[in-house]
Every structure is written in C-alpha cells, then in structure tokens.
Design a protein around this motif. Structure first.
Motif, PDB file in Angstrom:
ATOM      1  N   ALA A   4      -1.499 -28.326  20.093  1.00  0.00           N
ATOM      2  CA  ALA A   4      -2.216 -27.551  20.809  1.00  0.00           C
ATOM      3  C   ALA A   4      -1.926 -27.515  22.354  1.00  0.00           C
ATOM      4  CB  ALA A   4      -3.677 -27.739  20.641  1.00  0.00           C
ATOM      5  N   ARG A  68     -12.119 -22.611  22.159  1.00  0.00           N
ATOM      6  CA  ARG A  68     -10.965 -21.503  22.017  1.00  0.00           C
ATOM      7  C   ARG A  68     -11.298 -20.088  22.210  1.00  0.00           C
ATOM      8  NH1 ARG A  68      -8.505 -21.058  15.917  1.00  0.00           N
ATOM      9  NH2 ARG A  68     -10.527 -19.931  15.743  1.00  0.00           N
ATOM     10  N   ALA A  69     -12.867 -19.949  21.757  1.00  0.00           N
ATOM     11  CA  ALA A  69     -13.087 -18.670  22.111  1.00  0.00           C
ATOM     12  C   ALA A  69     -13.155 -18.273  23.740  1.00  0.00           C
ATOM     13  CB  ALA A  69     -14.608 -18.449  21.426  1.00  0.00           C
ATOM     14  N   LEU A  72      -9.666 -17.553  24.999  1.00  0.00           N
ATOM     15  CA  LEU A  72      -9.121 -16.148  24.298  1.00  0.00           C
ATOM     16  C   LEU A  72      -9.639 -15.334  25.025  1.00  0.00           C
ATOM     17  CD1 LEU A  72      -9.131 -16.395  20.633  1.00  0.00           C
ATOM     18  CD2 LEU A  72      -7.160 -16.502  21.956  1.00  0.00           C
ATOM     19  N   THR A  76      -7.725 -12.513  27.524  1.00  0.00           N
ATOM     20  CA  THR A  76      -7.924 -11.006  27.669  1.00  0.00           C
ATOM     21  C   THR A  76      -7.975 -10.536  28.978  1.00  0.00           C
ATOM     22  OG1 THR A  76      -8.642 -11.449  25.486  1.00  0.00           O
ATOM     23  CG2 THR A  76      -8.962  -9.355  26.125  1.00  0.00           C
ATOM     24  N   ILE A 171      -1.758 -15.528  23.891  1.00  0.00           N
ATOM     25  CA  ILE A 171      -3.087 -15.234  23.212  1.00  0.00           C
ATOM     26  C   ILE A 171      -2.646 -15.512  21.713  1.00  0.00           C
ATOM     27  CG2 ILE A 171      -4.508 -13.569  22.350  1.00  0.00           C
ATOM     28  CD1 ILE A 171      -4.229 -11.905  25.068  1.00  0.00           C
ATOM     29  N   ILE A 172      -1.532 -15.183  21.186  1.00  0.00           N
ATOM     30  CA  ILE A 172      -1.215 -15.539  19.950  1.00  0.00           C
ATOM     31  C   ILE A 172      -1.134 -17.013  19.694  1.00  0.00           C
ATOM     32  CG2 ILE A 172       0.493 -15.312  17.687  1.00  0.00           C
ATOM     33  CD1 ILE A 172       0.872 -12.633  19.289  1.00  0.00           C
ATOM     34  N   VAL A 174      -2.635 -19.382  21.288  1.00  0.00           N
ATOM     35  CA  VAL A 174      -3.914 -20.029  21.439  1.00  0.00           C
ATOM     36  C   VAL A 174      -4.659 -19.772  19.994  1.00  0.00           C
ATOM     37  CG1 VAL A 174      -6.173 -20.225  22.462  1.00  0.00           C
ATOM     38  CG2 VAL A 174      -4.001 -20.110  23.975  1.00  0.00           C
ATOM     39  N   VAL A 175      -4.513 -18.670  19.352  1.00  0.00           N
ATOM     40  CA  VAL A 175      -5.309 -18.508  18.128  1.00  0.00           C
ATOM     41  C   VAL A 175      -4.709 -19.569  17.287  1.00  0.00           C
ATOM     42  CG1 VAL A 175      -5.593 -16.784  16.374  1.00  0.00           C
ATOM     43  CG2 VAL A 175      -5.860 -16.067  18.794  1.00  0.00           C
ATOM     44  N   LEU A 176      -3.469 -19.556  17.275  1.00  0.00           N
ATOM     45  CA  LEU A 176      -2.764 -20.267  15.986  1.00  0.00           C
ATOM     46  C   LEU A 176      -2.642 -21.545  16.438  1.00  0.00           C
ATOM     47  CD1 LEU A 176       0.208 -17.945  15.042  1.00  0.00           C
ATOM     48  CD2 LEU A 176      -2.121 -18.114  14.221  1.00  0.00           C
ATOM     49  N   ALA A 180     -10.285 -24.423  16.390  1.00  0.00           N
ATOM     50  CA  ALA A 180     -11.661 -23.908  17.054  1.00  0.00           C
ATOM     51  C   ALA A 180     -12.607 -24.823  17.329  1.00  0.00           C
ATOM     52  CB  ALA A 180     -12.301 -23.258  15.703  1.00  0.00           C
TER      53      ALA A 180
END
Length: 389
Positions: A4, A68-69, A72, A76, A171-172, A174-176, A180
C-alpha cells in the motif's frame, strides 16, 4: 514495506509533478498570459498557500472518514482542477486552480503520511516516510523534466493535461492497493492533537523544515532563468537541469531514509552545513554552465536529504497527534514553499539578476541551520536536566 505504501507513492508522484513542474514552465506561462516572470512564479506560492491551509483543515475534516475514501476524494478533485487549468485562458482562474489542487494535494498527503506511519513499526518511520517521499523525488527526475519538454514542444497546457492523465492510474492504485481499513484509528479530540504544537521541540523542528524548504523552492522555482540568463545555456538545457535536480533529490532522500531513524540529528546538522555551503558555491559559480549543473544535482540531494529527515523527525515528535501529525509536517514545509519563491521573485525583480534567488536560498538555509543547532542544544540541556532529577 507494505504494498500500500508503494501505491501511495505513485499518487504522490503525480501530485509532486504538478507542484514542481512550473519550475520549467514559468517563461512559457508568462509569455502566453502576458504577465511578468515573478507573477508566473507566484503560481508556485499559490500552490504552497493551498497546501498550508489545506493540510490541517483537510486532515480535521477527514478524521471521521475512512482513509481510503478520503484519499480517493482528494485525488478526484485533483484531476478535475487540472483539466480546468489546462483549458482556462485566465491567469486568475489558473491561480485559483493551483490553490484548489493544492488543497486536494495537502489533504491527500496529510492522510497518506498518517496512514504510512501507522502501517509500519515505530523504528521504521524514517524509511516509510522516505518511501512516500520517493514519489516526490521521482517526480523531479521524470515528471518535471518531462513537463518542461512538453511545455517547449506543445505549450505549457500539455503538461497540465499530462498530470491529469497520470493521476488516473494513481486512483486505480489506491483503490486496489490501499485496504479500506488502512490507517484506521480511534478518533479523539482535536484540541489534544493541536496541543502537541505547543511543544518547543516540535515547533522548532517544523520551523527548520519551513526554512529548508523555503531555500529549496526559492531557487528551484527560478531554475529556468538561472540556466538561460545567468549560465547562458540554451532553453533545451532546462529539462536536463531539472532532471539533475531530481536525480540528486532521489539519491538524497534514499540515503537519508536509511539514516534518519537512528542518526536524524547528525543528518540535519551536518547536511545543513553542507547545504548552506552548497547554496553559496552555486551563487558564486552560476555563471559557469558546468559548475551550475553540478551544483543543481548536489543541492537537490542535500535539500531532500535534510528535508525528508526533518519530516521524519517531526512525525516522531507528533506521535500523540495521529491524524494531524502529517498535516503539521505538510503545512510547515509548504510555508517554506510559499515564502521561498515569493522572496526569490522579489529579489529577481529588485536586482534583475537571475542568480539573486540563490543568495536568498543561502540565507534561508543558514537560518534553518542556526535553528536546528539551537534546537539540538536545547534538547541536550533538557536531557541532562532530566537525568539529574
């Protein structure tokens, strides 16, 4: 190191590219928008002001949101304002986009630093910080010179489009890559965390960071005119100079990451002495192209070695401020990133000498070194007094 952390470093790379790339685009922006070089340089200060305001403010705002939210959301917004910046014909709107993108960057970095230090054992805080900041140094090596080349080939707006595009994989990532629940913690009172700033050791460490970063950005923002006007090099050398600074910064932050956990004081004081001597030598030899290019690489290494060590030290001193500790470091360094270019611009306008900002960097570096020395002396006296009780 957790995967991470590498994902966070990718995002930091995109954001740092945006923050630093103006160093190679100032002449083009000034020419197209019909503004002075100093006014174009103020876009760097605008970004820094947004980081100063945004770091603590965004960190407080996001205390009750999953990390994480929050990361993101910040990414954005960052992408959206770069699209606006690439399209606008107005300097005022461009200035505003720099402030907003800085707010997003500040929030992201504050949360990311807080997450990073809670994902590793305490004795590895320095290495975790260095890994995160490696995204910044890689931006100097790759992103900033590439932005300068894009600016020269297709105009400065193409560099803004490029930042928006390279932020999408971040962004991808961080999501993967960021769980969470990464960095989740028990939410306590803001007042208690803010109280950590009252400790002299932390406040003085943050002041050192501001002065060191002020010196760095004072010269870095105006590297293009230094190389073309003072050193007499063709504009095609500007990306090379920026790349040398980036390579040096990568070497510096990597080396410091291995030393900061156990020898932070030595790195800050010895590195600080070398930093001041380096700025002075750069100012004296800026008229010689080879010497100037060498100095750029050396100062990049020293600036980021000392700067990253100060950040790690500040995070250790702010362990009782788990959500705001990262924002303290982010804000303090961007205080320097705000007043450094501003002072450099004033010196440039007043003297009409391209190497005037380098002398300002030398003075700021000397002030930072003096503050670090006073801090170390005060800490030693406190330790002696504690042992005698």
């Amino acid at each position: 190191m957790p995967v991470a952390l590498y994902m966070l470093a990718v995002a930091v790379f995109a954001q740092a590219t945006s923050e630093f790339m103006l160093a190679g685009l100032v002449p083009e922006i000034a020419a197209e928008l019909a503004i002075s070089t100093a006014a174009a340089g103020s876009l760097t200060s605008a970004f820094a002001v947004g980081m100063i305001v945004g770091a603590p403010g965004m960190a407080v705002l996001c205390r009750r949101f999953p990390p994480r939210a929050a990361l993101l959301a910040f990414l954005t917004v960052f992408v959206a304002v770069h699209v606006v910046g690439a399209l606008t014909p107005s300097f005022t709107v461009l200035f505003a986009t720099r402030v907003i993108s800085a707010l997003a960057n500040a929030g992201f970095l504050a949360v990311a630093l807080a997450v990073a230090v809670r994902m590793v054992p305490g004795e590895r805080t320095g290495r975790a910080t260095a890994l995160l900041l490696a995204g910044t140094t890689l931006a100097c090596v790759v992103g900033v010179p590439a932005g300068a080349l894009l600016g020269q080939a297709w105009g400065w707006r193409s560099a803004f489009w490029a930042v928006a595009v390279i932020s999408l994989p971040a962004i991808i990532g961080v999501v993967l890559g960021v769980p969470a629940t990464a960095g989740r913690h028990r939410v306590g009172g803001v007042a208690g965390e803010l109280g950590a700033l009252r400790r002299p050791s932390l406040a003085l460490t943050l002041l050192v960071g501001s002065l060191v970063n002020g010196a760095t950005f004072c010269t870095f923002t105006y590297l293009a005119p230094v190389l073309t006007d003072r050193s007499g090099l063709d504009p095609s050398w500007v990306p090379i100079g920026l790349a040398l600074f980036g390579i040096g910064s990568f070497v510096g932050v990597t080396a410091a990451g291995r030393l900061a956990d156990q020898h932070a004081g030595i790195v800050i004081l010895l590195g600080g002495i070398m930093l001041v001597l380096g700025w002075t030598a750069f100012a004296l030899t800026a008229g010689h192209p080879t010497a100037a290019l060498i100095a750029i690489g050396v100062q990049g290494a020293l600036s980021f070695a000392v700067g990253s060590t100060v950040i790690a030290r500040a995070l250790v001193l702010a362990t009782d401020a788990p959500t705001l500790g990262g924002s303290y470091a982010t804000a303090s360094f961007n205080v320097g990133a705000a007043f450094g270019p501003a002072l450099g611009g004033l010196a440039l306008d007043a003297t009409q000498s391209a190497h005037a900002p380098i002398w300002i960097s030398a003075a700021l570096g000397a002030a930072g070194l003096l503050t670090a020395a006073c801090t170390a002396s005060s800490n030693r006296r406190s330790a002696v007094a504690t042992r005698s009780l």
